[in-house]
Design a protein around this motif. Sequence first.
Motif, PDB file in Angstrom:
ATOM      1  N   LEU A  11       0.854  -1.174   0.000  1.00 35.70           N
ATOM      2  CA  LEU A  11       0.000   0.000   0.000  1.00 35.70           C
ATOM      3  C   LEU A  11       0.899   1.236   0.000  1.00 35.70           C
ATOM      4  O   LEU A  11       1.834   1.322   0.783  1.00 35.70           O
ATOM      5  CB  LEU A  11      -0.884  -0.004   1.247  1.00 35.70           C
ATOM      6  CG  LEU A  11      -1.747   1.221   1.483  1.00 35.70           C
ATOM      7  CD1 LEU A  11      -2.825   1.313   0.413  1.00 35.70           C
ATOM      8  CD2 LEU A  11      -2.367   1.175   2.852  1.00 35.70           C
ATOM      9  N   VAL A  12       0.625   2.197  -0.880  1.00 33.68           N
ATOM     10  CA  VAL A  12       1.419   3.425  -0.954  1.00 33.68           C
ATOM     11  C   VAL A  12       0.480   4.615  -0.858  1.00 33.68           C
ATOM     12  O   VAL A  12      -0.512   4.690  -1.573  1.00 33.68           O
ATOM     13  CB  VAL A  12       2.226   3.501  -2.269  1.00 33.68           C
ATOM     14  CG1 VAL A  12       2.977   4.813  -2.361  1.00 33.68           C
ATOM     15  CG2 VAL A  12       3.182   2.327  -2.384  1.00 33.68           C
ATOM     16  N   VAL A  13       0.785   5.530   0.050  1.00 34.34           N
ATOM     17  CA  VAL A  13       0.029   6.760   0.224  1.00 34.34           C
ATOM     18  C   VAL A  13       0.998   7.909  -0.017  1.00 34.34           C
ATOM     19  O   VAL A  13       2.099   7.910   0.540  1.00 34.34           O
ATOM     20  CB  VAL A  13      -0.567   6.867   1.641  1.00 34.34           C
ATOM     21  CG1 VAL A  13      -1.321   8.166   1.820  1.00 34.34           C
ATOM     22  CG2 VAL A  13      -1.463   5.677   1.947  1.00 34.34           C
ATOM     23  N   SER A  14       0.602   8.881  -0.846  1.00 30.73           N
ATOM     24  CA  SER A  14       1.494  10.012  -1.102  1.00 30.73           C
ATOM     25  C   SER A  14       0.712  11.311  -1.158  1.00 30.73           C
ATOM     26  O   SER A  14      -0.471  11.329  -1.480  1.00 30.73           O
ATOM     27  CB  SER A  14       2.258   9.816  -2.418  1.00 30.73           C
ATOM     28  OG  SER A  14       1.366   9.749  -3.504  1.00 30.73           O
ATOM     29  N   ILE A  15       1.389  12.387  -0.819  1.00 31.26           N
ATOM     30  CA  ILE A  15       0.837  13.739  -0.887  1.00 31.26           C
ATOM     31  C   ILE A  15       1.809  14.565  -1.716  1.00 31.26           C
ATOM     32  O   ILE A  15       3.006  14.592  -1.429  1.00 31.26           O
ATOM     33  CB  ILE A  15       0.670  14.360   0.510  1.00 31.26           C
ATOM     34  CG1 ILE A  15      -0.313  13.530   1.338  1.00 31.26           C
ATOM     35  CG2 ILE A  15       0.209  15.800   0.413  1.00 31.26           C
ATOM     36  CD1 ILE A  15      -0.435  13.987   2.776  1.00 31.26           C
ATOM     37  N   LYS A  16       1.293  15.234  -2.763  1.00 31.09           N
ATOM     38  CA  LYS A  16       2.133  16.034  -3.649  1.00 31.09           C
ATOM     39  C   LYS A  16       1.608  17.464  -3.716  1.00 31.09           C
ATOM     40  O   LYS A  16       0.407  17.691  -3.610  1.00 31.09           O
ATOM     41  CB  LYS A  16       2.111  15.474  -5.075  1.00 31.09           C
ATOM     42  CG  LYS A  16       2.569  14.057  -5.196  1.00 31.09           C
ATOM     43  CD  LYS A  16       2.384  13.589  -6.631  1.00 31.09           C
ATOM     44  CE  LYS A  16       2.553  12.105  -6.753  1.00 31.09           C
ATOM     45  NZ  LYS A  16       2.234  11.628  -8.103  1.00 31.09           N
ATOM     46  N   ALA A  33       6.591  18.273  -5.667  1.00 33.23           N
ATOM     47  CA  ALA A  33       7.329  17.771  -4.506  1.00 33.23           C
ATOM     48  C   ALA A  33       6.308  17.162  -3.561  1.00 33.23           C
ATOM     49  O   ALA A  33       5.145  17.568  -3.537  1.00 33.23           O
ATOM     50  CB  ALA A  33       8.096  18.891  -3.816  1.00 33.23           C
ATOM     51  N   GLY A  34       6.726  16.171  -2.790  1.00 35.38           N
ATOM     52  CA  GLY A  34       5.782  15.548  -1.869  1.00 35.38           C
ATOM     53  C   GLY A  34       6.429  14.554  -0.935  1.00 35.38           C
ATOM     54  O   GLY A  34       7.639  14.339  -0.949  1.00 35.38           O
ATOM     55  N   TYR A  50       9.336   5.286   4.246  1.00 35.18           N
ATOM     56  CA  TYR A  50       8.964   6.679   4.020  1.00 35.18           C
ATOM     57  C   TYR A  50       9.821   7.217   2.885  1.00 35.18           C
ATOM     58  O   TYR A  50      10.985   6.848   2.745  1.00 35.18           O
ATOM     59  CB  TYR A  50       9.201   7.510   5.282  1.00 35.18           C
ATOM     60  CG  TYR A  50       8.370   7.029   6.444  1.00 35.18           C
ATOM     61  CD1 TYR A  50       7.061   7.456   6.608  1.00 35.18           C
ATOM     62  CD2 TYR A  50       8.906   6.138   7.375  1.00 35.18           C
ATOM     63  CE1 TYR A  50       6.289   7.001   7.662  1.00 35.18           C
ATOM     64  CE2 TYR A  50       8.139   5.676   8.428  1.00 35.18           C
ATOM     65  CZ  TYR A  50       6.838   6.113   8.577  1.00 35.18           C
ATOM     66  OH  TYR A  50       6.080   5.661   9.617  1.00 35.18           O
ATOM     67  N   PHE A  51       9.246   8.113   2.057  1.00 39.68           N
ATOM     68  CA  PHE A  51      10.028   8.646   0.951  1.00 39.68           C
ATOM     69  C   PHE A  51       9.617  10.076   0.629  1.00 39.68           C
ATOM     70  O   PHE A  51       8.540  10.535   0.985  1.00 39.68           O
ATOM     71  CB  PHE A  51       9.890   7.762  -0.295  1.00 39.68           C
ATOM     72  CG  PHE A  51       8.484   7.470  -0.707  1.00 39.68           C
ATOM     73  CD1 PHE A  51       7.834   8.273  -1.623  1.00 39.68           C
ATOM     74  CD2 PHE A  51       7.802   6.373  -0.186  1.00 39.68           C
ATOM     75  CE1 PHE A  51       6.539   7.997  -2.005  1.00 39.68           C
ATOM     76  CE2 PHE A  51       6.505   6.096  -0.570  1.00 39.68           C
ATOM     77  CZ  PHE A  51       5.867   6.912  -1.482  1.00 39.68           C
ATOM     78  N   PHE A  52      10.543  10.779  -0.036  1.00 39.32           N
ATOM     79  CA  PHE A  52      10.334  12.148  -0.496  1.00 39.32           C
ATOM     80  C   PHE A  52      10.226  12.114  -2.010  1.00 39.32           C
ATOM     81  O   PHE A  52      11.022  11.450  -2.667  1.00 39.32           O
ATOM     82  CB  PHE A  52      11.514  13.035  -0.059  1.00 39.32           C
ATOM     83  CG  PHE A  52      11.361  14.469  -0.449  1.00 39.32           C
ATOM     84  CD1 PHE A  52      10.422  15.270   0.179  1.00 39.32           C
ATOM     85  CD2 PHE A  52      12.154  15.020  -1.432  1.00 39.32           C
ATOM     86  CE1 PHE A  52      10.272  16.598  -0.185  1.00 39.32           C
ATOM     87  CE2 PHE A  52      12.014  16.346  -1.804  1.00 39.32           C
ATOM     88  CZ  PHE A  52      11.078  17.141  -1.175  1.00 39.32           C
ATOM     89  N   LEU A  53       9.240  12.770  -2.571  1.00 34.65           N
ATOM     90  CA  LEU A  53       9.020  12.796  -4.013  1.00 34.65           C
ATOM     91  C   LEU A  53       9.475  14.121  -4.614  1.00 34.65           C
ATOM     92  O   LEU A  53       9.192  15.181  -4.067  1.00 34.65           O
ATOM     93  CB  LEU A  53       7.530  12.648  -4.338  1.00 34.65           C
ATOM     94  CG  LEU A  53       6.857  11.352  -3.968  1.00 34.65           C
ATOM     95  CD1 LEU A  53       5.347  11.502  -4.098  1.00 34.65           C
ATOM     96  CD2 LEU A  53       7.349  10.255  -4.868  1.00 34.65           C
TER      97      LEU A  53
END
Length: 70
Positions: A11-16, A33-34, A50-53
Amino acid sequence: MEIGLSDAIPLVVSIKTYPGELELGALTLRPLAGLGVGLAFIPGVTLQAYFFLVGIEVPLGDTQFTAFGE
């Protein structure tokens, strides 16, 4: 701002966020960026990442589609 949720494993959740558009000749570029988190559930264990986009989107003509790289 965009919030994404995958329906796959993990499962991947991201905010951009998109700070604005840049014009490069006839090309319109939308930098982004996100932050995101990935979760995998294995019996008895939960794995987290955790990751930075950072990326860029290019709108494709007058369509709702974009090409992007993250």
